[in-house]
Design a protein around this motif. Structure first.
Motif, short mmCIF file in Angstrom:
data_model
loop_
_atom_site.label_atom_id
_atom_site.label_comp_id
_atom_site.label_asym_id
_atom_site.label_seq_id
_atom_site.Cartn_x
_atom_site.Cartn_y
_atom_site.Cartn_z
N LYS A 389 4.63 -7.04 21.10
CA LYS A 389 3.65 -8.10 20.86
C LYS A 389 2.50 -7.50 20.07
N TRP A 390 2.04 -8.23 19.03
CA TRP A 390 1.00 -7.70 18.15
C TRP A 390 0.14 -8.87 17.67
N VAL A 391 -1.13 -8.88 18.06
CA VAL A 391 -2.02 -9.99 17.72
C VAL A 391 -3.34 -9.45 17.18
N VAL A 392 -3.70 -9.88 15.99
CA VAL A 392 -5.02 -9.60 15.42
C VAL A 392 -5.79 -10.91 15.38
N GLY A 393 -6.90 -10.96 16.06
CA GLY A 393 -7.66 -12.20 16.14
C GLY A 393 -9.16 -11.97 16.02
N GLU A 394 -9.88 -13.06 15.84
CA GLU A 394 -11.32 -13.01 15.70
C GLU A 394 -12.00 -13.63 16.92
N LYS A 395 -13.16 -13.05 17.26
CA LYS A 395 -14.00 -13.60 18.33
C LYS A 395 -15.43 -13.66 17.82
N ILE A 396 -16.18 -14.60 18.34
CA ILE A 396 -17.60 -14.73 17.98
C ILE A 396 -18.42 -13.99 19.04
N ASN A 397 -19.21 -13.03 18.60
CA ASN A 397 -20.03 -12.28 19.55
C ASN A 397 -21.30 -13.04 19.91
N SER A 399 -24.30 -12.80 18.99
CA SER A 399 -25.21 -13.11 17.89
C SER A 399 -24.60 -14.08 16.89
N GLY A 400 -23.40 -14.62 17.21
CA GLY A 400 -22.76 -15.59 16.33
C GLY A 400 -21.95 -14.99 15.21
N LYS A 401 -21.77 -13.68 15.24
CA LYS A 401 -21.01 -13.00 14.20
C LYS A 401 -19.55 -12.86 14.60
N SER A 402 -18.66 -13.03 13.64
CA SER A 402 -17.23 -12.92 13.90
C SER A 402 -16.81 -11.45 13.95
N GLU A 403 -16.00 -11.10 14.95
CA GLU A 403 -15.49 -9.74 15.10
C GLU A 403 -13.98 -9.76 15.21
N VAL A 404 -13.34 -8.72 14.69
CA VAL A 404 -11.88 -8.65 14.68
C VAL A 404 -11.40 -7.72 15.79
N TYR A 405 -10.39 -8.20 16.54
CA TYR A 405 -9.83 -7.43 17.65
C TYR A 405 -8.32 -7.33 17.49
N LEU A 406 -7.78 -6.20 17.95
CA LEU A 406 -6.34 -5.99 17.94
C LEU A 406 -5.85 -5.83 19.37
N SER A 407 -4.81 -6.61 19.73
CA SER A 407 -4.14 -6.46 21.00
C SER A 407 -2.65 -6.26 20.73
N ALA A 408 -2.03 -5.38 21.50
CA ALA A 408 -0.62 -5.10 21.26
C ALA A 408 0.05 -4.58 22.51
N VAL A 409 1.34 -4.85 22.64
CA VAL A 409 2.17 -4.23 23.66
C VAL A 409 3.27 -3.49 22.90
N LEU A 410 3.32 -2.18 23.08
CA LEU A 410 4.23 -1.32 22.33
C LEU A 410 5.14 -0.57 23.31
N GLN A 411 6.36 -0.32 22.89
CA GLN A 411 7.33 0.36 23.75
C GLN A 411 7.68 1.72 23.15
N LYS A 412 7.54 2.76 23.97
CA LYS A 412 7.83 4.11 23.50
C LYS A 412 9.32 4.30 23.28
N PRO A 413 9.71 4.86 22.14
CA PRO A 413 11.13 5.04 21.86
C PRO A 413 11.71 6.25 22.60
N VAL A 414 13.04 6.30 22.67
CA VAL A 414 13.74 7.47 23.21
C VAL A 414 13.94 8.42 22.04
N ARG A 415 13.42 9.66 22.18
CA ARG A 415 13.54 10.64 21.10
C ARG A 415 14.52 11.72 21.53
N VAL A 416 15.37 12.12 20.60
CA VAL A 416 16.35 13.18 20.90
C VAL A 416 16.20 14.30 19.88
#
Length: 416
Positions: A389-397, A399-416
């Motif tokens: 899951k990967w979401v980049v979104g904006e929120k208003i802080n 002071s009324g200014k827009s800020e960009v946030y990143l949320s993600a769910v990542l899965q670690k791979p199996v390395r050999v």
């Protein structure tokens, strides 16, 4: 990595030093190789016995060759010692000079080597006990000596904020050992799981060194980007966090758990007042929360909720074995002052303690600029994690200014 800076102690060590050290090492090694070959060439061209005198001069020439070889070995050993000294000077790893004035006696006692009472340990080969102290402590000697000026076998001074200041300057682990910590009566603790969402008496916490002296004061402040009113676990937003979304960047805890396979133990980096661990505890998942007491008694508050706080900075290697956690959760605690080299060190340690197939949950990470967002994205891609899951979104802080946030769910791979 260029000349980006990495703050350690109360100064700055630049990665440019590494290239200087590397150049010095290469030149020294080149010099050693050339010297070795010249000596060898000289020995074998000027002192090799001729076929006419091989029997008469053989012992003499063997002796000369042996002498030249011994000289070469001594030169190599001397070069290695010089190289080690140069590395220590360039990297700032010189040992603490105990002969300096105003060094606390307890610090001298702690740093001196002590022979094992029963001699050499048969299993490890160790013959003496050596103290563990962060190299950056040397850069904060005045603070360190003040911190170590305590009465042995007495009560520790009420100066935990001084110790935390040393930690934040890279002096970790702290060397204080032989005094008794201040005790605070822990009466009125609630049984688990009631303790997860019910406050205890404010006398439970140590308020020394803090601007606020009660929870109401803390809740009126935005202590950091992830903790605005986070000590209100009865009526505030903490009661809805992770179970009710306020924006598309807010992932629900049950949805994330459904993406994993057997989530049992987790690690929360910079976990505020412990609400993530509390939600996980309700779902029979054990979570360790790493935090410091910056402007608030975070560790004591988390413990009062019946959860496991870990008092550690992010400059420290996590004290866990490899591949032990099913899930690692991090919000803006992952922001290490905008220094990309420190973020890379941190990501490698997160990867180390996370098992293959485990989940890395990046929760509302504030992207102050596009460069910062792309730098983090490239770093994550370097590890080859699968993006569940990967979401980049904006929120208003505020002071009324827009800020960009990143949320993600990542899965670690199996390395050999």
């Amino acid at each position: 990595m260029g000349s980006v800076s990495l703050k350690i102690g109360d100064g700055t060590a630049r990665f440019k030093r590494a290239s200087i050290c590397s150049s010095a090492v290469n030149l020294l090694m080149l010099f050693s190789v050339i010297t070795t070959n010249l000596f060898a060439l000289y020995a074998f061209t000027h002192h090799t016995p001729s076929s006419l005198h091989i029997h008469n001069n053989y012992p003499k020439n063997i002796s000369l060759i042996s002498e030249k070889v011994s000289l070469i070995l001594r030169e190599i050993e001397s070069s290695q010692k010089k190289l080690a000294q140069m590395e220590k000077q360039l990297l700032g790893y010189e040992s603490i000079d105990l002969s300096r004035p105003n060094i606390a006696n307890e610090l001298k006692e702690f740093l001196n080597h002590h022979q094992l009472p029963l001699g050499k340990d048969s299993r490890t080969g160790i013959t003496e006990m050596v103290a563990s102290v962060g190299h950056s402590c040397e850069k904060s000697m005045d603070l360190l000596s003040q911190f170590m000026s305590y009465k042995v076998n007495g009560l520790c001074p009420d100066d935990w904020s001084l110790g935390q200041k040393l930690i934040l300057q890279g002096c970790e682990p702290l060397p204080r050992r032989r005094c008794f910590a201040k005790t605070i009566p822990k009466m009125g603790l609630h049984p688990f799981p009631i303790s997860l969402w019910k406050n205890v008496s404010e006398k439970f916490y140590s308020w020394s060194g803090l601007g606020c002296k009660n929870l109401a004061c803390l809740n009126a402040k935005k202590l950091n980007r992830d903790c605005g009113g986070c000590f209100d676990i009865v009526h505030g937003y903490e009661t809805q966090k992770y179970v009710k979304a306020r924006s598309k960047n807010d992932f629900l805890i049950d949805d994330v758990l459904g993406m994993g396979n057997g989530i049992r133990v987790g690690f929360d980096i910079g976990g505020g007042s412990g609400t993530f661990a509390a939600r996980m505890a309700e779902r029979n998942v054990t979570v360790v929360t790493a935090t410091l007491n910056v402007d608030a008694p975070f560790n004591e508050f988390i413990a009062a909720r019946g959860l496991f706080p870990l008092y550690i900075s992010l400059d420290h290697r996590f004290p866990f074995y490899d591949n032990v956690f099913d899930l690692v959760h991090a919000a803006n605690g992952l922001d290490v002052g905008g220094r990309p080299e420190k973020l890379e060190f941190l990501m490698f340690d997160i990867d180390r303690v996370l098992r293959a197939g485990g989940l890395f949950w990046l929760d509302n990470f504030y992207c102050s600029s596009d460069d910062k967002k792309w730098a983090l994205t490239r770093l994550i891609e370097k590890f080859g994690y699968k993006k569940l899951k990967w979401v980049v979104g904006e929120k208003i802080n505020g002071s009324g200014k827009s800020e960009v946030y990143l949320s993600a769910v990542l899965q670690k791979p199996v390395r050999v």
